[in-house]
Design a protein around this motif. Sequence first.
Motif, PDB file in Angstrom:
ATOM      1  N   PHE A  78      20.760  39.886  17.597  1.00  0.00           N
ATOM      2  CA  PHE A  78      22.323  39.950  17.358  1.00  0.00           C
ATOM      3  C   PHE A  78      22.688  38.900  18.917  1.00  0.00           C
ATOM      4  O   PHE A  78      23.512  37.964  18.821  1.00  0.00           O
ATOM      5  CB  PHE A  78      22.877  41.219  17.691  1.00  0.00           C
ATOM      6  N   ILE A  79      22.057  39.187  20.017  1.00  0.00           N
ATOM      7  CA  ILE A  79      22.170  38.455  21.270  1.00  0.00           C
ATOM      8  C   ILE A  79      21.783  36.884  20.973  1.00  0.00           C
ATOM      9  O   ILE A  79      22.438  36.280  21.488  1.00  0.00           O
ATOM     10  CB  ILE A  79      21.453  39.187  22.493  1.00  0.00           C
ATOM     11  N   GLU A  80      20.504  36.901  20.420  1.00  0.00           N
ATOM     12  CA  GLU A  80      20.420  35.630  20.035  1.00  0.00           C
ATOM     13  C   GLU A  80      20.809  34.703  19.247  1.00  0.00           C
ATOM     14  O   GLU A  80      21.406  33.542  19.205  1.00  0.00           O
ATOM     15  CB  GLU A  80      18.761  35.634  19.533  1.00  0.00           C
ATOM     16  N   GLU A  81      21.464  35.505  17.949  1.00  0.00           N
ATOM     17  CA  GLU A  81      22.385  34.712  17.067  1.00  0.00           C
ATOM     18  C   GLU A  81      23.793  34.314  17.639  1.00  0.00           C
ATOM     19  O   GLU A  81      24.155  33.236  17.392  1.00  0.00           O
ATOM     20  CB  GLU A  81      22.595  35.781  15.964  1.00  0.00           C
ATOM     21  N   THR A  82      24.319  35.508  18.429  1.00  0.00           N
ATOM     22  CA  THR A  82      25.736  35.067  19.047  1.00  0.00           C
ATOM     23  C   THR A  82      25.428  34.190  20.226  1.00  0.00           C
ATOM     24  O   THR A  82      26.621  33.626  20.811  1.00  0.00           O
ATOM     25  CB  THR A  82      26.503  36.433  19.239  1.00  0.00           C
ATOM     26  N   GLN A  83      24.557  33.721  20.719  1.00  0.00           N
ATOM     27  CA  GLN A  83      24.078  32.828  21.911  1.00  0.00           C
ATOM     28  C   GLN A  83      24.546  33.570  23.264  1.00  0.00           C
ATOM     29  O   GLN A  83      25.104  32.685  23.903  1.00  0.00           O
ATOM     30  CB  GLN A  83      24.675  31.383  21.853  1.00  0.00           C
ATOM     31  N   ILE A  84      24.631  34.991  23.175  1.00  0.00           N
ATOM     32  CA  ILE A  84      25.101  35.378  24.459  1.00  0.00           C
ATOM     33  C   ILE A  84      24.101  35.423  25.452  1.00  0.00           C
ATOM     34  O   ILE A  84      23.134  35.509  25.468  1.00  0.00           O
ATOM     35  CB  ILE A  84      25.558  36.814  24.245  1.00  0.00           C
ATOM     36  N   ASP A  85      24.788  34.979  26.773  1.00  0.00           N
ATOM     37  CA  ASP A  85      23.860  34.406  27.809  1.00  0.00           C
ATOM     38  C   ASP A  85      23.376  36.042  28.666  1.00  0.00           C
ATOM     39  O   ASP A  85      23.731  36.339  29.548  1.00  0.00           O
ATOM     40  CB  ASP A  85      24.379  33.906  28.810  1.00  0.00           C
TER      41      ASP A  85
END
Length: 418
Positions: free
Chosen positions: A246-253
């Motif tokens: 999820f973090i990778e998909e949404t590009q959350i830093d």
Amino acid sequence: MKVFGKLEPQQRQNLLVLFTAGILFWSSMASLLPTLPGYVADLGGSKQQIGIVMGAFAIGLLVFRPWLGKLADRRSRKLVLIIGTTVAAIAPLGYLGFKSIPLLMLIRAFHGISIAAFTTAYSTLIVELSPVKHRGELIGYMSLTMPVGLAIGPAIGGFLVEYRGYTPLFILSASLGAIATLACSRIAECSPEVIADNVHKHATSRIPTLTLLGKILRDRALAIPTIVLLLYGLSFGAVSTFVPLFIEETQIDLNPGLFYTAAAIASFSIRLFVGKASDRYGRGVFISSSLVFYGLAMAILSQATDATATIIAAILEGGGSGILVPMMIALLSDRSSSAQRGQIFAICISGLDLGIAIAGPYLGTVAESLGYKGIFGVSAGVTFLGLAIFAILCNKTVENSFGFAIGKSEDAYAIEQL
């Protein structure tokens, strides 16, 4: 922690060894949390295949936990504990040796036996070493091993993968399991009088696993906690499997390991106080609060677009887990006899295992159509459904259930009153 001063020296020593083994065991497990989904993806696994591999972990839990619970009751808690840590030492090496998705599923299912064995024996031993009036407090303190391991493991695991690759990660995970096995070997068995008493109890009250399962499902006192754990397991499976992706998909830093570390710190902090408070105010209000926290965490994740919101969700998720798991163990302890406690723990906590097993493949399918945010939206609804069931059905009447759920009524099903 004055309660430890009231215990016999042998009890304190056993608890210290258990605590050490617990930290090592959970560090081994948690080192793979932010890394294994990426490993499967690097081998060519799709979103659904990642969910299936991660969810296969629960197959070992579901298949073996009832048998391990029976073994713990009839033979030895220590033996079952060592089975758990030994599997934790062997399974990570299998990830190195097998690269295909079907074989990874088999290794993941085998790995699940470790938690089935360790958690069943660990929880049962703690309850038996705890005075009834301080049971919640000691369970709360001893359950700190899980958040400590969940704080240490992901941080180390993420670092190793980033700078050294997957091979050192799997070797570390296996090594921690092996050291935990050595620690468990130092636990002193019960006295001959206690063992003889348990043998006598089981000689007169041996109940087959399927018969006991049917009894539990017909008994609201045990069935409702099992159902709530199943629904919680669905949401927990979403967090343990899909947060890194999820973090990778949404590009959350945000480093995915920091999510689990923040959750672990919150879980650790809240367990310092909740166990003792539940001995005074009852288990119900804390179980209800935990489900509220967890449902809010899932709702926030479903809308998160930055690191701040994600960390807030992690804190709520850790707080919810930190309350729910030890409180459910305490509740089941209050509602079960010592002669069958291992089996009852094993079967009821299998509700959690089943939820995790369903979460991987089912939510992986949801991710294909709705994305990872959709997974957490579904998880929020499932968690709040568990809260509603608990508030309405957790005791003998709706009125008594609601009162127990908000801390205004005693547990009518408790065998050993606090």
